[in-house]
Write an enzyme that holds these catalytic residues in place. Structure first.
Site, PDB file in Angstrom:
ATOM      1  N   GLY A 205       0.878  -1.171  -0.017  1.00 29.82           N
ATOM      2  CA  GLY A 205       0.073  -0.071   0.061  1.00 29.82           C
ATOM      3  C   GLY A 205       0.787   1.173  -0.163  1.00 29.82           C
ATOM      4  O   GLY A 205       2.190   1.116  -0.046  1.00 29.82           O
ATOM      5  N   ASN A 206       0.332   2.451   0.257  1.00 30.66           N
ATOM      6  CA  ASN A 206       0.986   3.549   0.315  1.00 30.66           C
ATOM      7  C   ASN A 206       0.442   4.585   1.395  1.00 30.66           C
ATOM      8  O   ASN A 206      -0.948   4.023   2.005  1.00 30.66           O
ATOM      9  CB  ASN A 206       1.074   4.499  -0.861  1.00 30.66           C
ATOM     10  CG  ASN A 206      -0.150   4.694  -1.742  1.00 30.66           C
ATOM     11  OD1 ASN A 206      -0.897   5.401  -0.970  1.00 30.66           O
ATOM     12  ND2 ASN A 206      -0.579   3.936  -2.772  1.00 30.66           N
ATOM     13  N   ARG A 207       0.968   5.718   1.602  1.00 29.18           N
ATOM     14  CA  ARG A 207       0.451   6.300   2.784  1.00 29.18           C
ATOM     15  C   ARG A 207      -0.550   7.438   2.538  1.00 29.18           C
ATOM     16  O   ARG A 207      -1.201   8.266   3.318  1.00 29.18           O
ATOM     17  CB  ARG A 207       1.583   7.531   3.178  1.00 29.18           C
ATOM     18  CG  ARG A 207       2.646   6.476   3.909  1.00 29.18           C
ATOM     19  CD  ARG A 207       3.812   7.425   4.551  1.00 29.18           C
ATOM     20  NE  ARG A 207       4.986   6.937   4.811  1.00 29.18           N
ATOM     21  CZ  ARG A 207       5.210   6.223   6.080  1.00 29.18           C
ATOM     22  NH1 ARG A 207       4.213   6.449   6.834  1.00 29.18           N
ATOM     23  NH2 ARG A 207       6.280   5.598   6.307  1.00 29.18           N
ATOM     24  N   SER A 208      -1.083   7.455   1.277  1.00 29.04           N
ATOM     25  CA  SER A 208      -2.160   8.357   0.905  1.00 29.04           C
ATOM     26  C   SER A 208      -3.490   8.180   2.000  1.00 29.04           C
ATOM     27  O   SER A 208      -4.060   7.076   2.047  1.00 29.04           O
ATOM     28  CB  SER A 208      -2.719   8.268  -0.439  1.00 29.04           C
ATOM     29  OG  SER A 208      -4.029   8.979  -0.712  1.00 29.04           O
ATOM     30  N   ALA A 271      -3.524   8.039  -5.004  1.00 25.61           N
ATOM     31  CA  ALA A 271      -2.231   7.404  -5.244  1.00 25.61           C
ATOM     32  C   ALA A 271      -2.318   5.954  -5.645  1.00 25.61           C
ATOM     33  O   ALA A 271      -2.506   5.090  -4.685  1.00 25.61           O
ATOM     34  CB  ALA A 271      -1.413   7.422  -3.839  1.00 25.61           C
TER      35      ALA A 271
END
Ligand code: CTP
Length: 401
Positions: A205-208, A271
């Site tokens: 995943g990512n931090r968005s 993102a």
């Protein structure tokens, strides 16, 4: 959004009457004063108690049992709009011929307020020349018709005639009263970070946080647009927004590419993962099996696909989260992805980007325009992004700076 608007919600006797409960709740949530009027047949489908509990006034069902001696003229005269949801072939026919058969049809005759109808019936009844002719006459009289969708009908049949989604119905009501700079326009926004599964438990995943995308959706709605929000996060959104929940880049691609053509402005604030695991393990990967090797493959670039399929006049906006050389990378992205605008931010700067309620961006146009938005609330950034996009819409170009 619908604050103080007096809406008479007419419910007729189709199986879809149960969906009018959700419509009623959403209208009230948006601040409308909702007076529910149920026909005899509707009472066979849904109980009045639910509507009375959710609406702004008790349910009305009869011309004769109301505290007011002429309820139909009172409601007809004081309504800002009448919504008939679902609208059966019978009420459509009554409205066309001006037949006053019950409280709802009498109220429809006694009003000069806008009327919105949401037909729902079996495909054969929908396609019958009588129904189509009736609808044609009503449309010419200015009645707004929220068309039914294709799908599963009562009794298991599949075809056209299923009541429009409650969000679509509510959007039609919001649009009716919309006065903002984006009224009559449609905006599709993506929000959040995608999650690419490795196994049933783990993902990349990512931090968005999705906050910026959600803020754009809310501001666009407040400015009068019809809004579709494709999101991966659980943040709330107005009931008037058509929300599509997705998780992976592939789901987001399908949701966006299937809807983009019908929108005037498309904003890719999400993102999206650039890579996903080549294979997803069916079972949780056990550490006793050693350190796994997760092979990755590229995901499709949604923004680039949108850039290629862009229809004339459509405005396409991309985001660029960078940690250095912000303008240079953003300008390169503009050209590579076929976008009209890139909203670039330096996510390594304090208060900027992921998880914050504030953001600072540079909005770069394909025409060389540059707008700097200093650290501000994400709603203010949303306003700046929407302004930049709106001035590029064909009818608004003369206003662009
Ligand atoms: N984007 C997309 N589909 C992808 C990846 C990104 O639509 N598979 C969109 C994002 O929503 C954003 C824009 O492309 O609007 C920029 O994303 P970014 O990841 O910064 O761009 P990349 O082209 O992947 O460039 P790089 O990772 O090399 O910086």
């Amino acid at each position: 959004m619908l604050h103080g608007r007096r809406i008479v919600l007419g419910v007729t006797g189709g199986i879809a009457a149960y969906k009018a409960i959700e419509v009623c709740r959403r209208l009230v949530d948006l601040g409308a004063h909702v007076t529910p009027v149920l026909t005899e047949a509707a009472l066979n489908m849904v109980g009045p108690t639910t509507f009375t509990a959710l609406a702004s006034e008790p349910v009305k069902t009869s011309l004769w049992r109301d505290s007011h001696h002429i309820p139909h003229t009172r409601m007809g005269q004081t309504a800002d709009a009448i919504l008939v949801c679902p609208a059966t072939a019978r009420i459509i026919s009554d409205l066309r011929t001006g037949r006053s058969a019950d409280l709802l049809s009498a109220t429809l005759l006694a009003t000069t307020a806008p009327v919105v109808i949401c037909p729902a019936m079996h495909t054969e009844m929908w396609e019958h020349p009588a129904t189509q002719e009736n609808l044609g006459v009503l449309a010419r009289r200015g009645v707004i018709i929220v068309p039914p969708e294709e799908g599963r009908l009562a009794g298991g049949d599949i075809g056209k005639g299923r009541l429009a989604d409650p969000a679509t119905v509510v959007q039609a009501m919001v649009e009716l009263f919309a006065t903002g700079p984006l009224s009559g326009r449609s905006v599709l926004v993506t929000a959040g970070g995608t999650r690419e599964p490795i196994d049933p438990v783990r993902y990349i995943g990512n931090r968005s946080s999705g906050k910026q995308g959600h803020a754009i959706a809310e501001v666009a709605l407040a400015q009068g647009a019809k809004v579709t929000l494709v999101t991966t996060v659980e943040l709330g959104a107005s009931p008037a927004i058509d929300r599509v929940q997705v998780e992976t880049a592939a789901e987001m691609r399908d949701a966006v590419l299937g809807r983009a053509a019908t929108h005037d402005i498309v904003i890719m604030a999400a993102a999206v993962a650039d890579f996903r695991p080549l294979a997803v393990a069916d079972e949780k990967i056990k550490k006793t099996e050693g350190v796994p090797e997760v092979l990755l493959e590229r995901t499709d670039d949604i923004l680039a696909a949108l850039g290629q399929a862009k229809r004339p006049g459509q405005v396409l906006v991309g985001f660029a989260a960078e940690t250095s050389n912000v303008r240079e990378y953003a300008t390169d992205k503009l050209a590579r992805k076929g976008a009209d605008l890139i909203v670039a931010n330096d996510v390594s700067a304090p208060g900027v980007g992921f998880a914050h309620d504030t953001n600072a961006v540079t909005i770069i146009g394909v025409d060389g325009s540059v707008v700097e938005v200093a650290l501000s609330d994400k709603s203010d950034v949303a306003r700046a992004v929407l302004n930049a996009a709106a001035t590029r819409l064909p009818d608004n170009e003369s206003q662009s700076s």
